[in-house]
Design a protein around this motif. Structure first.
Motif, PDB file in Angstrom:
ATOM      1  N   THR A  95      64.867  15.964 -75.416  1.00  0.00           N
ATOM      2  CA  THR A  95      64.351  16.485 -76.575  1.00  0.00           C
ATOM      3  C   THR A  95      64.915  16.046 -77.911  1.00  0.00           C
ATOM      4  O   THR A  95      64.259  15.569 -79.016  1.00  0.00           O
ATOM      5  CB  THR A  95      64.488  18.366 -76.712  1.00  0.00           C
ATOM      6  OG1 THR A  95      63.891  18.564 -75.543  1.00  0.00           O
ATOM      7  CG2 THR A  95      63.959  18.846 -77.981  1.00  0.00           C
ATOM      8  N   ASP A  96      66.305  16.006 -77.760  1.00  0.00           N
ATOM      9  CA  ASP A  96      66.898  15.236 -79.179  1.00  0.00           C
ATOM     10  C   ASP A  96      66.506  14.006 -79.473  1.00  0.00           C
ATOM     11  O   ASP A  96      66.123  13.474 -80.371  1.00  0.00           O
ATOM     12  CB  ASP A  96      68.355  15.375 -78.762  1.00  0.00           C
ATOM     13  CG  ASP A  96      69.118  16.719 -78.803  1.00  0.00           C
ATOM     14  OD1 ASP A  96      70.204  16.813 -78.408  1.00  0.00           O
ATOM     15  OD2 ASP A  96      68.464  17.707 -79.587  1.00  0.00           O
ATOM     16  N   ARG A  97      66.429  13.156 -78.235  1.00  0.00           N
ATOM     17  CA  ARG A  97      66.007  11.695 -78.660  1.00  0.00           C
ATOM     18  C   ARG A  97      64.516  11.567 -79.026  1.00  0.00           C
ATOM     19  O   ARG A  97      64.082  10.749 -79.607  1.00  0.00           O
ATOM     20  CB  ARG A  97      66.094  10.955 -77.055  1.00  0.00           C
ATOM     21  CG  ARG A  97      67.674  10.623 -77.110  1.00  0.00           C
ATOM     22  CD  ARG A  97      67.845   9.959 -75.588  1.00  0.00           C
ATOM     23  NE  ARG A  97      69.470   9.532 -75.338  1.00  0.00           N
ATOM     24  CZ  ARG A  97      70.113   9.203 -74.122  1.00  0.00           C
ATOM     25  NH1 ARG A  97      69.155   9.244 -73.086  1.00  0.00           N
ATOM     26  NH2 ARG A  97      71.207   8.995 -74.169  1.00  0.00           N
ATOM     27  N   LEU A  98      63.493  12.518 -78.318  1.00  0.00           N
ATOM     28  CA  LEU A  98      62.320  12.626 -78.890  1.00  0.00           C
ATOM     29  C   LEU A  98      62.199  12.928 -80.258  1.00  0.00           C
ATOM     30  O   LEU A  98      61.229  12.273 -80.995  1.00  0.00           O
ATOM     31  CB  LEU A  98      61.418  13.362 -78.188  1.00  0.00           C
ATOM     32  CG  LEU A  98      61.155  12.920 -76.377  1.00  0.00           C
ATOM     33  CD1 LEU A  98      60.567  13.961 -75.850  1.00  0.00           C
ATOM     34  CD2 LEU A  98      60.268  11.727 -76.630  1.00  0.00           C
ATOM     35  N   ARG A  99      62.748  13.843 -80.856  1.00  0.00           N
ATOM     36  CA  ARG A  99      62.889  14.039 -82.092  1.00  0.00           C
ATOM     37  C   ARG A  99      63.465  13.211 -83.007  1.00  0.00           C
ATOM     38  O   ARG A  99      63.186  12.830 -83.971  1.00  0.00           O
ATOM     39  CB  ARG A  99      63.860  15.279 -82.366  1.00  0.00           C
ATOM     40  CG  ARG A  99      63.369  16.741 -81.872  1.00  0.00           C
ATOM     41  CD  ARG A  99      64.174  17.644 -81.732  1.00  0.00           C
ATOM     42  NE  ARG A  99      63.437  19.229 -81.517  1.00  0.00           N
ATOM     43  CZ  ARG A  99      64.153  19.991 -80.863  1.00  0.00           C
ATOM     44  NH1 ARG A  99      65.526  20.471 -81.240  1.00  0.00           N
ATOM     45  NH2 ARG A  99      63.349  21.403 -80.521  1.00  0.00           N
ATOM     46  N   GLU A 100      64.237  12.261 -82.500  1.00  0.00           N
ATOM     47  CA  GLU A 100      64.904  11.123 -83.348  1.00  0.00           C
ATOM     48  C   GLU A 100      63.681  10.134 -83.578  1.00  0.00           C
ATOM     49  O   GLU A 100      63.548   9.694 -84.727  1.00  0.00           O
ATOM     50  CB  GLU A 100      65.862  10.600 -82.813  1.00  0.00           C
ATOM     51  CG  GLU A 100      66.508   9.005 -83.258  1.00  0.00           C
ATOM     52  CD  GLU A 100      66.911   9.093 -84.676  1.00  0.00           C
ATOM     53  OE1 GLU A 100      67.108   8.242 -85.278  1.00  0.00           O
ATOM     54  OE2 GLU A 100      67.283  10.386 -85.259  1.00  0.00           O
ATOM     55  N   ALA A 101      62.882   9.825 -82.450  1.00  0.00           N
ATOM     56  CA  ALA A 101      61.855   8.814 -82.525  1.00  0.00           C
ATOM     57  C   ALA A 101      60.837   9.408 -83.491  1.00  0.00           C
ATOM     58  O   ALA A 101      60.179   8.569 -84.291  1.00  0.00           O
ATOM     59  CB  ALA A 101      61.454   8.669 -81.091  1.00  0.00           C
TER      60      ALA A 101
END
Length: 872
Positions: A162-168
């Motif tokens: 979730t954190d990485r998708l939010r960053e993208a």
């Protein structure tokens, strides 16, 4: 889960994003020759491109590392492009990590990219942001997304993913901030962007960003807890992006990718039928086999999510069959998952059955056998299978043997794991016990909602709302309302609308502190109105107070319901009072909207006042109301409106002000845009036709003469305006015939009627009108002329009867023509032929067309019998 799976997967994310990021290589690798770049020479740009193509990003770093920070994105790009092209997992990962490291050094500068004044630099900055976001998704998120797919969401690192998708998603959003003014610039400064060589570059970048961002949104929705705040917004944003790309893109691969994404978003939103439809468009398309395989895989997931297990297994077979096609190599990941999905389908189906029932045990056994077969392949598969098998464990006690507390504890345990299907049979047993509580019914409703059994969920929520109190009752009322709304969206039938209306009324009246209470009060009226229950709708709308944001919407709804009610009344009888009530309500709406809206009320569309004036005026100008001055007063503010002109013209005619009527008609005929004025003018002609029909059965009177005197000049003007070559001209001539006939001017009407017959020889209505006029004229003609006139009428009736389909498509015209023609045969002395003809008709059609033709034909037969033998 066994980490070794990452070395055997087919990089699922690459398959997802391959189209969405196609600009990643073809736009950036070779910048346009005319691109202004004061940081790199043309030779340096070509050198960097050549080193990247030869997979030497380290030399790009050596060339640029010691120079300006603004050149660092070129280093990041080189490592990223090379890394994503490599098959060796270790080297691929190392280069992608290097790329991310360099990109992250550039992020502080890119955060202000939208403020740059130079268009070329802004495009380049947007490209960097999109490339960085793509790399986060395709590299950093890949393993977790693969694990999510391999385990059907049972085992993956939700927080990290979730954190990485939010960053993208954040970086795609920043790129959008930069691109939006540029896209607008393409529309307003087209020549400038063409000269800069940016047009196609911006268009492809914006479209690719939108598609990639939509995938990030759908992933965020997929990996969120079903009840997580914002999940619906993620899926809605994803669907909007996919829909726009599917609609606007000229690249068929992007269209297919967007259709697949839309299918996934719809499925995760619980709209299984729409999801399957979107995916089916790809399946039946000319897309590559690997793309079709991806669509079939997502369709399997959709069918499983909606509990269509047999259909899902049929789709799995179709997916596996694609593996033999040569161009299917890109879909290896999905072919490998096919047996796993089949085994999982039996596990899901068993969980949907009553615990420890024979069917549940049989399905579970089948699932375990298939999982065992998969595990025998070795490698990562035993670890994956173990994840699924651990999810198969459940209570060993039969549900009927468990106590209320055991049932409640077991159900809550399954719910904590988001295993809602497993909790349903337990909660069903629990709520059947006398000791169950309103909260148990609420929990059952939640579980049924999560597995998309919305009607059952709504019923249990309503049960909990009635039986419960406080927070439980409030939440149940809200959830029931949400369920009913979703049911109406999926199946908009009258019963679902009425159920929504009743639930909304309870929420609004008994749970006023709920944030949805104001919305529900208005929604109740809308639902009743759409169900056709206009009286109930008006009652609901009247409960929408002036502090409700939808107050004016409710007032408009009351007017619409009164109008609809008045139309329904006319199906049975004319009721002037119902029309006047509707007219008065529209007029009150005009007055209220013109005075301004109360504080806090949503702004209404600017067109509403005009629409309300037209609706009120049309009702006041109706024959059964006849308040023409009131209609004219309402339309005073709309001098140039076409619809208003038509109503004013009618009002002026009805009050005898022919000068004003002529002015309005001239305004209509002088309208420059014929496409706008023609429908309004033809609507006015239809009004004259209706008035003529009303007079046709009446004796000649001063009212009819007055009507004809007003209508004929209008028809003459409109006919000249149309010109004889226009198709509508015959319509004008036909109405003129009706007006003349109503006025008793049959000879004049006949002249036009026979011209219409010549113009449209196959039109039965024209033939019928000419025949009737001849019959009418013959009745009063001199004896020497009567026979010839009757013979002409007889010929028209005969032409009508030549149509073999007339009895089926226009039975009233057929039986009239049949009667009239036989009447002429009696006139010719052919009584025996007439008797035989009527008896033959009665043998096949005993009712002889029903009233009035049955009685007329029987009477004619008796007349023929009494007239003696027919002439030879």
């Amino acid at each position: 889960m066994n980490p070794a799976v990452t070395s055997t997967r087919c990089v699922r994310v690459a398959v997802v994003a391959v189209v969405a990021t196609s600009f990643f290589t073809d736009v950036h690798a070779r910048p346009p020759e005319n691109e202004q770049d004061d940081r790199l020479t043309a030779d340096e740009r070509h050198l960097i491109g050549d080193l990247t193509r030869r997979q030497m990003p380290e030399l790009v770093e050596t060339l640029l590392a010691g120079r300006s920070e603004s050149l660092q994105p070129y280093i990041a790009r080189a490592y990223g492009q090379v890394g994503l092209s490599l098959l060796d997992p270790a080297l691929r990962s190392a280069f992608c990590e290097k790329s991310l490291e360099w990109f992250r050094r550039c992020l502080p500068a890119l955060d202000n990219a939208s403020r740059l004044s130079d268009e070329v630099q802004r495009v380049e900055s947007a490209e960097w942001l999109v490339e960085y976001a793509d790399l986060v998704v395709r590299h950093e998120c890949a393993t977790d997304l693969d694990n999510y797919e391999l385990t059907s969401g049972l085992d993956f690192n939700r927080a990290r993913l979730t954190d990485r998708l939010r960053e993208a998603g954040k970086r795609y959003g920043q790129a959008d901030d930069v691109l939006r003014p540029l896209v607008m610039g393409l529309r307003t400064q087209e020549e400038k962007y063409l000269l800069l060589g940016l047009t196609e570059r911006i268009e492809r970048l914006a479209e690719g960003r939108m598609l990639s961002a939509a995938w990030v949104e759908v992933y965020l929705g997929m990996v969120s807890e079903p009840s997580a705040p914002g999940r619906g917004a993620h899926l809605a944003d994803a669907l909007a992006g996919f829909d726009q790309v599917a609609r606007d893109s000229r690249d068929k691969d992007r269209k297919y990718n967007a259709l697949i994404g839309a299918g996934v978003a719809l499925r995760e939103s619980g709209r299984a039928n729409e999801a399957a439809s979107s995916l089916e468009r790809v399946i039946v398309s000319t897309a590559d086999t690997s793309v079709v395989a991806r669509a079939r895989y997502e369709k399997v997931r959709t069918l499983l999510a909606s509990g269509q297990f047999d259909a899902a297994r049929d789709e799995i077979k179709a997916l596996s069959a694609l593996s033999r096609f040569p161009d299917a190599v890109g879909a290896t990941f999905y072919f490998r998952l096919a047996p796993l999905l089949e085994a999982h389908s039996y596990a899901l189906q068993s969980a949907a059955r009553v615990e420890n029932s024979p069917e549940m045990l049989r399905l579970r056994e089948t699932a375990m056998e298939k999982f065992a077969t998969i595990a025998k392949q070795g490698g990562p598969w035993p670890g994956i299978v173990e994840t699924y098998l651990s999810n198969l464990s459940g209570p060993t006690k039969s549900l009927t043997q468990m106590s209320v507390e055991e049932l409640r504890t077991s159900a809550l345990r399954w719910m904590a794991k988001s295993k809602y299907a497993e909790a349903v049979p337990i909660l069903s047993e629990l709520t059947s016990r006398k000791q169950s509580t309103a909260e148990d019914s609420l929990n059952l409703g939640v579980c049924l909602f999560q597995i998309q059994k919305l009607a059952d969920a709504a019923a249990h929520f309503e049960k909990a709302e009635i039986a419960g109190s406080g927070d439980v009752s409030d939440r149940a009322a809200e959830y029931a309302y949400r369920c009913r709304k979703k049911l109406v969206q999926d199946t908009k039938n009258r019963e679902s609308l009425r159920a929504l209306a009743r639930t909304a009324l309870r929420l609004a009246s008994l749970h006023g502190s709920n944030s949805l209470a104001a919305e529900a009060a208005y929604a109740a009226g809308v639902a009743f109105q759409e169900a056709g229950d206009y009286a109930e709708a008006r009652k609901a709308y009247l409960e929408v107070g002036q502090d409700n944001p939808k107050y004016w919407w409710a007032r408009r709804g009351i007017a619409e319901c009164l109008s609809a009610d008045s139309e329904l009344v006319t199906l049975h009888r004319e009721n002037a009072a119902s029309r006047r009530d509707a007219a008065m309500e529209w007029a009150r709406l005009v007055e209220g909207l013109s005075a301004g809206k109360p504080v806090g009320i949503e702004a209404v569309p600017s067109s509403w006042v005009t629409e309300a004036r037209l609706q009120a005026a049309a009702l006041f100008a109706h024959d059964r109301v006849g308040d023409y001055p009131k209609a004219l007063e309402l339309l005073r503010e709309l001098p140039e409106n076409l619809d208003a002109r038509v109503i004013r013209l009618r009002c002026h005619r009805m009050v005898g002000d022919m000068a004003a009527a002529s002015n309005e008609l001239n305004g209509l005929l002088n309208e420059r845009d014929r496409a706008k004025s023609a429908p309004a003018i033809m609507g006015m002609i239809a009004d004259i036709q209706r008035q003529a029909a009303k007079f046709s059965a009446s004796a000649r009177s001063s009212d009819v003469e007055k009507f004809a005197a007003q209508a004929l000049p209008i028809l003459e003007k409109v006919g000249a305006w149309l010109g004889e070559e226009r198709q509508e001209y015959n319509t004008i001539r036909s109405v003129r015939v009706s007006v003349l006939r109503a006025a008793g001017r049959a000879s004049e009407a006949l002249e036009d009627a026979e011209k219409l017959v010549v113009a449209e020889p196959d039109n039965g209505n024209r033939l019928q009108m000419a025949a009737l006029l001849l019959e009418q004229i013959a009745q009063t003609a001199a004896p020497s002329e009567r026979s010839a006139l009757f013979n002409r009428a007889e010929a028209y009736w005969a032409r009508l009867l030549e149509d073999p389909t007339l009895r089926d498509i226009a039975p009233q015209i057929y039986w009239e023509a049949r009667y009239q023609w036989l009447l002429h045969q009696v006139r010719h002395g052919k009584a025996a032929d007439v008797i035989k003809a009527i008896e033959a008709e009665r043998a096949w059609f005993p009712e002889l067309g029903g009233p009035p033709w049955q009685g007329k034909l029987v009477e004619l037969m008796e007349t023929a019998r009494s007239s003696g033998v027919s002439k030879p």
